[in-house]
Design a protein around this motif. Structure first.
Motif, PDB file in Angstrom:
ATOM      1  N   ALA A  54       0.825  -1.205   0.000  1.00  0.00           N
ATOM      2  CA  ALA A  54       0.000   0.000   0.000  1.00  0.00           C
ATOM      3  C   ALA A  54       0.864   1.261   0.000  1.00  0.00           C
ATOM      4  N   ARG A  55       2.167   1.107   0.201  1.00  0.00           N
ATOM      5  CA  ARG A  55       3.072   2.247   0.251  1.00  0.00           C
ATOM      6  C   ARG A  55       3.340   2.759  -1.157  1.00  0.00           C
ATOM      7  N   SER A  56       3.371   4.078  -1.340  1.00  0.00           N
ATOM      8  CA  SER A  56       3.607   4.643  -2.666  1.00  0.00           C
ATOM      9  C   SER A  56       5.056   4.433  -3.055  1.00  0.00           C
ATOM     10  N   GLU A  57       5.316   4.311  -4.347  1.00  0.00           N
ATOM     11  CA  GLU A  57       6.654   4.015  -4.849  1.00  0.00           C
ATOM     12  C   GLU A  57       7.460   5.251  -5.206  1.00  0.00           C
ATOM     13  N   GLY A  58       6.876   6.408  -5.236  1.00  0.00           N
ATOM     14  CA  GLY A  58       7.584   7.627  -5.609  1.00  0.00           C
ATOM     15  C   GLY A  58       8.434   8.162  -4.474  1.00  0.00           C
ATOM     16  N   PRO A  59       9.160   9.255  -4.723  1.00  0.00           N
ATOM     17  CA  PRO A  59       9.965   9.868  -3.660  1.00  0.00           C
ATOM     18  C   PRO A  59       9.056  10.441  -2.581  1.00  0.00           C
ATOM     19  N   PRO A  60       9.517  10.463  -1.338  1.00  0.00           N
ATOM     20  CA  PRO A  60       8.681  11.026  -0.272  1.00  0.00           C
ATOM     21  C   PRO A  60       8.395  12.500  -0.529  1.00  0.00           C
ATOM     22  N   GLU A  61       7.185  12.897  -0.185  1.00  0.00           N
ATOM     23  CA  GLU A  61       6.773  14.279  -0.425  1.00  0.00           C
ATOM     24  C   GLU A  61       7.309  15.229   0.632  1.00  0.00           C
ATOM     25  N   ASP A  62       7.823  14.692   1.743  1.00  0.00           N
ATOM     26  CA  ASP A  62       8.142  15.549   2.869  1.00  0.00           C
ATOM     27  C   ASP A  62       9.629  15.751   3.112  1.00  0.00           C
ATOM     28  N   GLY A  63      10.491  15.460   2.182  1.00  0.00           N
ATOM     29  CA  GLY A  63      11.888  15.792   2.386  1.00  0.00           C
ATOM     30  C   GLY A  63      12.838  14.623   2.475  1.00  0.00           C
ATOM     31  N   GLY A  64      12.381  13.406   2.357  1.00  0.00           N
ATOM     32  CA  GLY A  64      13.284  12.289   2.274  1.00  0.00           C
ATOM     33  C   GLY A  64      13.589  11.589   3.582  1.00  0.00           C
ATOM     34  N   PRO A  65      14.633  10.745   3.519  1.00  0.00           N
ATOM     35  CA  PRO A  65      14.923   9.871   4.650  1.00  0.00           C
ATOM     36  C   PRO A  65      15.332  10.612   5.922  1.00  0.00           C
ATOM     37  N   GLU A  66      16.026  11.728   5.811  1.00  0.00           N
ATOM     38  CA  GLU A  66      16.448  12.466   7.014  1.00  0.00           C
ATOM     39  C   GLU A  66      15.231  12.958   7.789  1.00  0.00           C
ATOM     40  N   GLN A  67      14.272  13.506   7.086  1.00  0.00           N
ATOM     41  CA  GLN A  67      13.064  13.992   7.756  1.00  0.00           C
ATOM     42  C   GLN A  67      12.269  12.825   8.345  1.00  0.00           C
ATOM     43  N   GLU A  68      12.271  11.684   7.670  1.00  0.00           N
ATOM     44  CA  GLU A  68      11.574  10.513   8.203  1.00  0.00           C
ATOM     45  C   GLU A  68      12.239  10.023   9.486  1.00  0.00           C
ATOM     46  N   ARG A  69      13.564  10.058   9.553  1.00  0.00           N
ATOM     47  CA  ARG A  69      14.273   9.669  10.773  1.00  0.00           C
ATOM     48  C   ARG A  69      13.909  10.606  11.918  1.00  0.00           C
TER      49      ARG A  69
END
Length: 87
Positions: free
Chosen positions: A3-18
């Motif tokens: 169910a996860r989208s395959e495109g780049p994250p809309e919110d700034g990437g892996p650093e912001q996710e961490r």
């Protein structure tokens, strides 16, 4: 297919996710002597807090007194009834 989208994250990437993952409240299994738990629960009730909020309060106070409170720790959330609005 996930169910996860395959495109780049809309919110700034892996650093912001961490950073976001670090900000989520964490759960901890805590084993206590029953007498200690009862004393904590009574203390919490006397101060109109849940036992969990009392433990969080005491740990934060101990960290601050020891000079070990992280600078990026968020303030303890306000609990209970919101302040009365004037008007």
């Amino acid at each position: 297919m996930s169910a996860r989208s395959e495109g780049p994250p809309e919110d700034g990437g892996p650093e912001q996710e961490r950073r976001r993952a670090r900000r989520e409240r964490r759960q901890v299994l805590l084993r206590l002597d029953p007498a200690v738990h009862d004393a904590l629960a009574k203390w919490a009730a006397d101060e109109l807090r849940s036992t969990n909020a009392q433990i969080d309060y005491l740990l934060r106070r101990a960290l601050a007194e020891a000079g070990r409170m992280p600078r990026d720790a968020r303030p303890q959330p306000r609990r209970g009834r919101p302040p009365r609005s004037e008007g």
